[in-house]
Design a protein around this motif. Structure first.
Motif, short mmCIF file in Angstrom:
data_model
loop_
_atom_site.label_atom_id
_atom_site.label_comp_id
_atom_site.label_asym_id
_atom_site.label_seq_id
_atom_site.Cartn_x
_atom_site.Cartn_y
_atom_site.Cartn_z
N TYR A 1 5.93 2.42 -6.58
CA TYR A 1 5.45 1.42 -7.53
C TYR A 1 6.63 0.65 -8.10
N GLY A 2 6.38 -0.58 -8.51
CA GLY A 2 7.38 -1.40 -9.17
C GLY A 2 7.16 -1.37 -10.67
N PRO A 3 7.90 -2.19 -11.42
CA PRO A 3 7.78 -2.20 -12.88
C PRO A 3 6.38 -2.60 -13.36
N MET A 4 5.65 -3.33 -12.52
CA MET A 4 4.32 -3.80 -12.90
C MET A 4 3.22 -3.10 -12.11
N GLY A 5 3.48 -1.89 -11.64
CA GLY A 5 2.47 -1.13 -10.92
C GLY A 5 2.60 -1.27 -9.41
N ARG A 6 1.46 -1.29 -8.72
CA ARG A 6 1.50 -1.40 -7.26
C ARG A 6 2.21 -2.69 -6.88
N GLU A 7 2.98 -2.63 -5.80
CA GLU A 7 3.92 -3.72 -5.52
C GLU A 7 4.08 -3.94 -4.02
N LEU A 8 4.55 -5.11 -3.66
CA LEU A 8 4.99 -5.43 -2.30
C LEU A 8 6.48 -5.12 -2.26
N ILE A 9 6.88 -4.22 -1.38
CA ILE A 9 8.27 -3.75 -1.33
C ILE A 9 9.02 -4.52 -0.24
N PRO A 10 10.10 -5.25 -0.61
CA PRO A 10 10.79 -6.12 0.35
C PRO A 10 11.95 -5.46 1.11
N PHE A 11 12.10 -5.89 2.35
CA PHE A 11 13.17 -5.43 3.23
C PHE A 11 13.72 -6.59 4.04
N GLU A 12 15.01 -6.56 4.30
CA GLU A 12 15.61 -7.58 5.15
C GLU A 12 15.32 -7.29 6.63
N LYS A 13 15.32 -6.00 6.99
CA LYS A 13 15.15 -5.62 8.39
C LYS A 13 13.78 -4.97 8.61
N LYS A 14 13.11 -5.39 9.68
CA LYS A 14 11.80 -4.83 9.98
C LYS A 14 11.89 -3.33 10.23
N GLY B 1 0.77 -1.24 0.00
CA GLY B 1 0.00 0.00 0.00
C GLY B 1 0.80 1.29 0.00
N SER B 2 2.07 1.22 -0.37
CA SER B 2 2.89 2.43 -0.35
C SER B 2 2.71 3.25 -1.63
N ASP B 3 3.34 4.41 -1.65
CA ASP B 3 3.30 5.25 -2.86
C ASP B 3 4.46 4.93 -3.81
#
Length: 111
Positions: A67-80, A63-65
Motif C-alpha cells: 500500500y502507498g500513503p493513500m491506501g491501495r496504489e499503483l506501484i511504479p517500476f522502470e524495468k518490466k 492489486g498488490s499487497d
C-alpha cells in the motif's frame, strides 16, 4: 513523490500514482484552463531504486499487497522485469503501462 510538470513550468506534486492519475484524468478541475496536452512530463519513483523515472514509460503493478500513503496504489517500476518480480513477491494482479491505466482502475483502488 510523484510530480507532473506542466509546459508553463508549473508543477503538481502527489503522494502516489493513484492521486496523480485522478489529476491526470481531470486536469481542468485541478488546474483550470489546462488540459492533458499541457502536461510536459510525469516523474514517478521506481519502487526498488527510489529514483525518479519517466512516468509515461514506467510499468505499474496493480492489486498488490503493498500500500502507498493513500491506501491501495499503483506501484511504479522502470524495468518490466522488476515489475514481474514484484507481482510474484507481492500478489500483484496486473502490470500496466501508463496508457493502460483507466479511470475505472483508479476508482477501484479506493474501494
Amino acid at each position: 513523490i510523484v510530480v507532473v510538470f506542466l509546459k508553463d513550468n508549473t508543477r503538481a506534486f502527489f503522494d502516489g500514482v493513484k492521486d496523480m492519475m485522478k489529476y491526470y484524468f481531470n486536469v481542468n478541475k485541478y488546474a483550470p484552463g489546462k488540459t492533458v496536452g499541457d502536461i510536459g512530463a510525469v516523474h514517478v519513483m521506481d519502487y526498488y531504486t527510489a529514483n525518479p523515472i519517466d512516468g509515461f514509460k514506467a510499468f505499474y503493478v496493480s492489486g498488490s499487497d503493498v500500500y502507498g500513503p493513500m491506501g491501495r496504489e499503483l506501484i511504479p517500476f522502470e524495468k518490466k522485469e522488476d515489475a514481474e518480480e514484484f507481482v510474484k513477491d507481492h500478489s500483484g494482479k496486473a502490470i500496466l503501462g501508463f496508457t493502460d491505466i483507466t479511470v475505472d482502475i483508479v476508482k477501484s483502488l479506493d474501494r
